[in-house]
Scaffold this motif. Structure first.
Motif, PDB file in Angstrom:
ATOM      1  N   GLU A 290       5.538   5.459   2.890  1.00 22.62           N
ATOM      2  CA  GLU A 290       6.798   4.632   1.904  1.00 22.62           C
ATOM      3  C   GLU A 290       5.732   5.598   0.959  1.00 22.62           C
ATOM      4  O   GLU A 290       7.290   5.230  -0.830  1.00 22.62           O
ATOM      5  CB  GLU A 290       6.078   3.438   1.420  1.00 22.62           C
ATOM      6  N   GLY A 291       4.953   6.099   0.562  1.00 21.71           N
ATOM      7  CA  GLY A 291       4.690   6.606  -1.346  1.00 21.71           C
ATOM      8  C   GLY A 291       4.172   5.575  -2.194  1.00 21.71           C
ATOM      9  O   GLY A 291       4.011   5.976  -3.829  1.00 21.71           O
ATOM     10  N   LYS A 292       3.608   4.124  -1.381  1.00 15.89           N
ATOM     11  CA  LYS A 292       4.220   2.938  -3.000  1.00 15.89           C
ATOM     12  C   LYS A 292       3.024   2.690  -2.859  1.00 15.89           C
ATOM     13  O   LYS A 292       2.436   1.868  -1.715  1.00 15.89           O
ATOM     14  CB  LYS A 292       5.151   1.641  -1.795  1.00 15.89           C
ATOM     15  N   LEU A 293       1.972   1.647  -3.570  1.00 14.13           N
ATOM     16  CA  LEU A 293       0.872   1.633  -3.795  1.00 14.13           C
ATOM     17  C   LEU A 293       0.505   0.032  -3.198  1.00 14.13           C
ATOM     18  O   LEU A 293       1.600  -0.427  -3.930  1.00 14.13           O
ATOM     19  CB  LEU A 293       0.232   1.820  -5.176  1.00 14.13           C
ATOM     20  N   HIS A 294       0.228  -0.272  -2.226  1.00 14.24           N
ATOM     21  CA  HIS A 294       0.383  -1.734  -1.976  1.00 14.24           C
ATOM     22  C   HIS A 294      -1.056  -2.944  -2.441  1.00 14.24           C
ATOM     23  O   HIS A 294      -2.436  -1.574  -2.421  1.00 14.24           O
ATOM     24  CB  HIS A 294       0.460  -2.110  -0.886  1.00 14.24           C
ATOM     25  N   LEU A 295      -1.308  -3.926  -3.014  1.00 11.06           N
ATOM     26  CA  LEU A 295      -1.734  -4.478  -3.125  1.00 11.06           C
ATOM     27  C   LEU A 295      -2.322  -5.865  -1.818  1.00 11.06           C
ATOM     28  O   LEU A 295      -1.381  -6.543  -2.363  1.00 11.06           O
ATOM     29  CB  LEU A 295      -2.573  -5.108  -4.955  1.00 11.06           C
ATOM     30  N   VAL A 296      -3.158  -6.132  -0.961  1.00 10.91           N
ATOM     31  CA  VAL A 296      -2.756  -6.489  -0.158  1.00 10.91           C
ATOM     32  C   VAL A 296      -4.221  -7.895  -0.154  1.00 10.91           C
ATOM     33  O   VAL A 296      -5.390  -6.940  -0.031  1.00 10.91           O
ATOM     34  CB  VAL A 296      -3.067  -6.052   0.827  1.00 10.91           C
ATOM     35  N   ARG A 297      -4.543  -8.717  -0.128  1.00  7.52           N
ATOM     36  CA  ARG A 297      -5.346  -9.780   0.601  1.00  7.52           C
ATOM     37  C   ARG A 297      -5.477  -9.830   1.659  1.00  7.52           C
ATOM     38  O   ARG A 297      -4.884 -10.013   2.700  1.00  7.52           O
ATOM     39  CB  ARG A 297      -5.074 -11.587   0.178  1.00  7.52           C
ATOM     40  N   ALA A 298      -7.624  -9.453   2.520  1.00  5.79           N
ATOM     41  CA  ALA A 298      -7.702  -9.843   3.689  1.00  5.79           C
ATOM     42  C   ALA A 298      -8.097 -10.784   3.764  1.00  5.79           C
ATOM     43  O   ALA A 298      -8.114 -11.882   2.970  1.00  5.79           O
ATOM     44  CB  ALA A 298      -8.893  -8.874   3.376  1.00  5.79           C
TER      45      ALA A 298
END
Ligand code: SD4
Length: 302
Positions: A290-298
């Protein structure tokens, strides 16, 4: 198919992922991308737990730990308790590439960095000094050993490059108000990091004393070697350690920094997984798909 992927711990990992993604997309080796990704965080003085502006030890000195591991040949470079250098991961890289050793500590690591022309720099910033003074007052006022809030966070980066190479890197100033000479999990192979092209890579963040009791990063990579996904491996390894420790320590749904742990992993297909024993662990990732930055909560382990 994913050609490259990178993931990093905590919201400040977004900066690492941005830097690393650009490099991985251009085709560089994972170890170069991870070193630069970690360095970006080390050099940012506003991040108070890594590199410049890091949290001082009890005597007011910033002592840094860092490591790199190359999954192609399991080579490791690490430094511990290093003072006066803004980018300990750069010293770790030299240890990996240019010495027959894997871990240099304290003055030896500093002299080695001097000999290779790395510049000494001031790590204590006005705000890290003020934070230290405040913590010292809190410690003086508390009757028993108090919880020191917001007292640690490691940058941990795992990456898959376009050649299938897997790399792990870490850097931290360790626990706030630690004793001089205290070393956490971050420069210890198998505890704070592990990488093997044939299985995957993992990094850890949180209370190093607990992480090292479970050799958590090695445990995660070993589970991936047996077929677990990064997500399953992180949950199972951290869950196993929590079960093992919980009768003696408040490690389940941890609320104190000294019992918090979190892990992050990647496999050879660029799948990413994470787990924590508390509800505050965010990680960043990006893949070529996707070439997109994700910020995810574990999610918190149960
Ligand atoms: C240490 N694991 O020195 C590091 C600190 C850390 O989130 O990661 N905190 O114990």
């Amino acid at each position: 198919m994913v050609r490259w992927a990178i993931a990093a711990t905590w919201p400040f990992g977004q900066m690492a992922v941005e830097v690393g993604s650009r490099l991985l997309a251009s085709g560089v080796m994972g170890i170069d991308a991870v070193e630069e990704a970690v360095r970006a965080v080390e050099l940012d003085p506003s991040i108070d737990s890594v590199g410049v502006g890091g949290i001082p030890n009890i005597e007011g000195e910033v002592q840094l730990d860092a490591a790199l591991m190359r999954g192609r040949d399991l080579a490791v470079g690490a430094v511990a308790g290093v003072k006066g250098f803004s980018s300990p991961v750069g010293i770790a890289r030299l240890v990996l590439e240019k010495t027959p050793h894997h871990l240099l500590v304290g003055e030896g690591a500093e002299r080695y960095a001097d000999a290779h022309g790395l510049e000494r720099s001031q790590l204590l910033t006005q705000s890290s000094l003020e934070a230290w003074q405040k913590r010292r007052e809190q410690l003086a006022q508390a009757s028993s050993s108090p919880e020191v809030p917001g007292s640690h966070d490691t940058i941990g980066v795992v990456a898959l490059d376009q050649r299938g190479g897997i790399t792990a890197g870490t850097s931290t100033s360790g626990l706030a108000m630690k004793l001089p000479g205290r070393v956490g999990d971050s420069p210890l192979v198998g505890s704070g990091f592990y990488a093997d092209d044939l299985a995957g890579a993992a990094v850890a963040t949180g209370c190093g004393e607990l992480i090292m009791r479970g050799c958590l990063s090695y445990a995660i990579v070993d589970l991936m070697r047996s077929g677990a996904s990064p997500q399953e491996a992180c949950g199972d390894a951290l869950g196993g350690l929590v079960r093992r420790l919980e009768k003696d320590l408040p490690v389940r749904s941890a609320t104190e920094d000294m019992t918090k742990m979190a892990v992050l992993a990647i496999d050879g297909e660029g799948n990413v997984g994470a787990a924590a024993n508390h509800a505050e662990f965010d990680y960043a990732y990006c893949t070529s798909k996707e070439g997109k930055l994700h910020l995810v909560r574990a999610s918190i382990i149960n």
